[in-house]
Scaffold this active site. Structure first.
Site, mmCIF file in Angstrom:
data_model
loop_
_atom_site.group_PDB
_atom_site.id
_atom_site.type_symbol
_atom_site.label_atom_id
_atom_site.label_comp_id
_atom_site.label_asym_id
_atom_site.label_seq_id
_atom_site.Cartn_x
_atom_site.Cartn_y
_atom_site.Cartn_z
ATOM 1 N N GLY A 194 -1.244 -4.631 11.064
ATOM 2 C CA GLY A 194 -0.896 -3.510 10.204
ATOM 3 C C GLY A 194 -1.497 -2.158 10.529
ATOM 4 O O GLY A 194 -1.333 -1.225 9.740
ATOM 5 N N TYR B 102 -3.123 -10.636 2.434
ATOM 6 C CA TYR B 102 -3.056 -9.258 2.917
ATOM 7 C C TYR B 102 -4.485 -8.753 3.081
ATOM 8 O O TYR B 102 -5.173 -8.452 2.109
ATOM 9 C CB TYR B 102 -2.260 -8.422 1.907
ATOM 10 N N LYS C 285 -1.274 -10.728 6.778
ATOM 11 C CA LYS C 285 -1.052 -9.364 7.252
ATOM 12 C C LYS C 285 -2.428 -8.758 7.443
ATOM 13 O O LYS C 285 -3.159 -8.533 6.480
ATOM 14 C CB LYS C 285 -0.241 -8.527 6.269
ATOM 15 N N SER D 14 -4.565 -5.780 8.306
ATOM 16 C CA SER D 14 -4.625 -4.323 8.440
ATOM 17 C C SER D 14 -6.089 -3.907 8.565
ATOM 18 O O SER D 14 -6.654 -3.239 7.699
ATOM 19 C CB SER D 14 -3.976 -3.635 7.236
ATOM 20 N N SER E 181 3.054 1.463 7.810
ATOM 21 C CA SER E 181 3.623 2.507 6.953
ATOM 22 C C SER E 181 4.487 3.493 7.720
ATOM 23 O O SER E 181 5.544 3.901 7.239
ATOM 24 C CB SER E 181 2.500 3.255 6.224
ATOM 25 N N ASP F 251 -0.930 0.785 12.772
ATOM 26 C CA ASP F 251 0.129 1.260 13.659
ATOM 27 C C ASP F 251 -0.410 1.791 14.983
ATOM 28 O O ASP F 251 0.193 1.597 16.035
ATOM 29 C CB ASP F 251 0.935 2.367 12.964
ATOM 30 N N GLU F 252 -1.567 2.470 14.913
ATOM 31 C CA GLU F 252 -2.073 3.181 16.090
ATOM 32 C C GLU F 252 -2.646 2.263 17.164
ATOM 33 O O GLU F 252 -2.942 2.710 18.270
ATOM 34 C CB GLU F 252 -3.125 4.221 15.676
ATOM 35 N N THR G 4 0.825 -1.215 0.000
ATOM 36 C CA THR G 4 0.000 0.000 0.000
ATOM 37 C C THR G 4 0.855 1.258 0.000
ATOM 38 O O THR G 4 0.658 2.158 -0.828
ATOM 39 C CB THR G 4 -0.928 -0.006 1.229
ATOM 40 N N THR G 5 1.807 1.332 0.912
ATOM 41 C CA THR G 5 2.672 2.512 0.982
ATOM 42 C C THR G 5 3.506 2.655 -0.286
ATOM 43 O O THR G 5 3.828 3.766 -0.705
ATOM 44 C CB THR G 5 3.598 2.427 2.216
#
Length: 259
Positions: free
Chosen positions: A151, A96, A126, A128, A170, A153-154, A4-5
């Site tokens: 996936g 993913y 993965k 997310s 990311s 991050d927060e 994605t990033t």
């Protein structure tokens, strides 16, 4: 890589091959594994990239769900994943799961049901997504040789508590050292330290989102914090004004002072 990033869905098959080749070449002796994302809207393109990843010595492949003509059931999505994996049968294979981007309303746990019978090389997911119950069910169903990687991050700390085996994010391109500290604190049982780092990350993300945090902003953040010139994003993602990114970078340094 090519996820994605990396804006893979905005790149041609030829461009994705060039990037994959460079990553595999430059990673030798430096990175433990290079997992190449080969998901596309077209099954044939995904298969072509899967074959290519095997040829260049990648350590694994990952596949996202198609998102224009969407699979309506877990069985349809598993069948698509199976068809991609079948052209590179010895490559470790990862699903993913990123429903907020694909718009595919299928639980990750349902996709994993019986997947190893279709894809013997299946190695993990993965995840997310924000549904921690679904993620927990994926971990609970996971086989000993699978990896469940988180996936978002927060809310990594919550995923670690649910049994995540690792993380891919990311912002880790410039926050990796702090994520390592968070994971180390969690593994030592120091939840106070782990929460402190996670809360600082959340405060930074909240600030960034108020300024319009998206892929273009995140890419400029990588430019500012890594010192590498990564170039602009590809349309329709818009470039980020440098002043906007610098404001977020300043907030980043206030939460995570330089050592």
């Amino acid at each position: 890589m090519n996820g994605t990033t990396g804006e893979s869905m905005s790149l041609s098959v030829a461009e994705r091959k060039i990037l994959a080749e460079e990553w595999c070449l430059k990673a030798k002796g430096k990175i433990d594994q290079v997992i190449v994302h080969v998901g596309c809207m077209s099954l044939k393109d995904s298969q072509e990239l899967a074959r290519h990843a095997a040829q260049i010595g990648a350590d694994g492949i990952a596949v996202i769900s198609p998102s224009f003509y969407k699979p309506s059931t877990a069985d349809a999505l598993r069948t698509f994943l199976h068809e991609v994996a079948s052209v590179a049968p010895t490559m470790p294979f990862y699903y993913y799961h990123i429903p907020a981007v694909t718009g595919v309303d299928v639980l990750g746990r349902d996709v994993l049901e019986g997947i190893e019978e279709l894809i013997p090389s299946f190695s993990g997911v993965k995840f997310s997504g924000s549904d921690l119950m679904d993620f927990g069910q994926c971990v609970s169903y996971s086989q000993p040789h699978w990896s469940c990687l988180y996936g978002l991050d927060e809310q990594l700390l919550a995923a670690l508590a649910m049994g995540a085996h690792g993380a891919v994010g990311s912002t880790y391109n410039y926050m990796g050292c702090h994520i390592n500290k968070l994971i180390a604190a969690f593994e030592k049982g120091d939840l106070v330290q782990a929460r402190t780092i996670q809360f600082k990350m959340q405060e930074l993300f909240t600030y960034a989102k108020k300024l319009g945090f998206d892929l273009g902003v995140n890419k400029q953040m990588m430019n500012e914090l890594s010192g590498l010139s990564l170039g602009p994003p590809r349309l329709p993602v818009m470039p980020c004004p440098r002043s906007q990114a610098q404001a977020i970078v300043q907030k980043y340094h206030s939460h995570f002072p330089r050592y």
